[in-house]
Design a protein around this motif. Structure first.
Motif, short mmCIF file in Angstrom:
data_model
loop_
_atom_site.label_atom_id
_atom_site.label_comp_id
_atom_site.label_asym_id
_atom_site.label_seq_id
_atom_site.Cartn_x
_atom_site.Cartn_y
_atom_site.Cartn_z
N PHE A 24 0.83 -1.21 0.00
CA PHE A 24 0.00 0.00 0.00
C PHE A 24 0.86 1.25 0.00
O PHE A 24 0.60 2.21 -0.74
N THR A 25 1.91 1.26 0.81
CA THR A 25 2.78 2.43 0.88
C THR A 25 3.52 2.66 -0.44
O THR A 25 3.64 3.79 -0.91
N LEU A 26 4.01 1.60 -1.04
CA LEU A 26 4.68 1.71 -2.33
C LEU A 26 3.73 2.21 -3.41
O LEU A 26 4.09 3.06 -4.23
N THR A 27 2.50 1.71 -3.40
CA THR A 27 1.49 2.16 -4.35
C THR A 27 1.22 3.66 -4.19
O THR A 27 1.11 4.40 -5.17
N ALA A 28 1.10 4.11 -2.95
CA ALA A 28 0.87 5.53 -2.70
C ALA A 28 2.05 6.38 -3.16
O ALA A 28 1.87 7.44 -3.75
N ALA A 29 3.25 5.91 -2.93
CA ALA A 29 4.44 6.66 -3.36
C ALA A 29 4.51 6.75 -4.88
O ALA A 29 4.84 7.81 -5.43
N ILE A 30 4.18 5.69 -5.56
CA ILE A 30 4.17 5.71 -7.02
C ILE A 30 3.09 6.66 -7.52
O ILE A 30 3.31 7.42 -8.47
N GLY A 31 1.94 6.67 -6.87
CA GLY A 31 0.87 7.59 -7.25
C GLY A 31 1.25 9.03 -7.06
O GLY A 31 0.94 9.89 -7.89
N VAL A 32 1.96 9.34 -5.99
CA VAL A 32 2.40 10.71 -5.75
C VAL A 32 3.37 11.15 -6.83
O VAL A 32 3.34 12.29 -7.30
N VAL A 33 4.24 10.26 -7.26
CA VAL A 33 5.24 10.61 -8.28
C VAL A 33 4.59 10.72 -9.66
O VAL A 33 4.92 11.62 -10.44
N ARG A 34 3.66 9.85 -9.99
CA ARG A 34 3.11 9.80 -11.34
C ARG A 34 2.06 10.86 -11.62
O ARG A 34 1.95 11.34 -12.75
N PHE A 35 1.23 11.20 -10.64
CA PHE A 35 0.16 12.16 -10.89
C PHE A 35 0.73 13.56 -11.07
O PHE A 35 1.76 13.91 -10.50
N LYS A 36 0.02 14.38 -11.83
CA LYS A 36 0.55 15.68 -12.22
C LYS A 36 0.09 16.83 -11.34
O LYS A 36 0.86 17.71 -11.03
N THR A 37 -1.17 16.85 -10.95
CA THR A 37 -1.69 18.00 -10.20
C THR A 37 -1.74 17.71 -8.70
O THR A 37 -1.70 16.56 -8.27
N MET B 64 -3.15 14.19 -3.87
CA MET B 64 -3.68 14.10 -2.51
C MET B 64 -4.25 12.72 -2.20
O MET B 64 -4.17 12.27 -1.07
N HIS B 65 -4.84 12.08 -3.17
CA HIS B 65 -5.58 10.85 -2.91
C HIS B 65 -4.72 9.65 -2.53
O HIS B 65 -5.08 8.90 -1.62
N PRO B 66 -3.60 9.38 -3.20
CA PRO B 66 -2.82 8.20 -2.79
C PRO B 66 -2.37 8.21 -1.33
O PRO B 66 -2.57 7.22 -0.64
N PRO B 67 -1.81 9.32 -0.84
CA PRO B 67 -1.42 9.27 0.58
C PRO B 67 -2.61 9.15 1.52
O PRO B 67 -2.55 8.42 2.51
N ALA B 68 -3.67 9.84 1.21
CA ALA B 68 -4.82 9.80 2.11
C ALA B 68 -5.43 8.41 2.20
O ALA B 68 -5.78 7.95 3.28
#
Length: 134
Positions: A25-38, A43-47
């Protein structure tokens, strides 16, 4: 001094699986933070994912310490209760802050929604009034 007995295998396996799931879950959130642009997308992956990750770690610690002490140990529930209360509030405050900053910045290419108190002017064509062109 007595050393505590080791934890049995029936408790170690779910604890290990929950901790691995927490890492995923943490790795998925980190990848989401890096990949998303705005900012709003980021905000959503970490939350979400970090909250799921915290739930997994909390459940793993409850299982581990309950098995180690041979009694139910629920002290870790305090951590997850506080996280469950503060993460949504923090996310909302961050989103509102960013929206406030964007509304007060010079007009740009961003598609910023109007405030909730904004009432758009009525369209004359919908009201049936003839539209006069210059």
């Amino acid at each position: 001094m007595m050393m505590p007995a080791g934890v049995s295998l029936w408790a170690e396996i779910p604890v290990a699986l929950l901790l691995i799931l927490s890492g995923i879950f943490t790795l998925t959130a980190a990848i989401g933070v890096v990949r998303f642009k705005t900012f709003f997308q980021r905000m959503h992956p970490p939350a979400l994912a970090f909250s799921f990750s915290a739930w997994c770690v909390t459940l793993a610690s409850i299982i581990y310490f309950s098995a180690q002490d041979a009694r139910l140990s629920l002290h870790a529930w305090l951590i997850i209760i506080f996280l469950s209360l503060t993460v949504p509030v923090t996310t909302i405050l961050l989103a509102r802050t960013e929206l406030f900053r964007r509304r007060n910045s010079p007009p740009g290419a961003d598609d910023i929604p109007p405030p909730l108190s904004y009432v758009p002017p009525p369209d004359r064509r919908e009201a049936g009034d003839p539209v006069q062109e210059d």
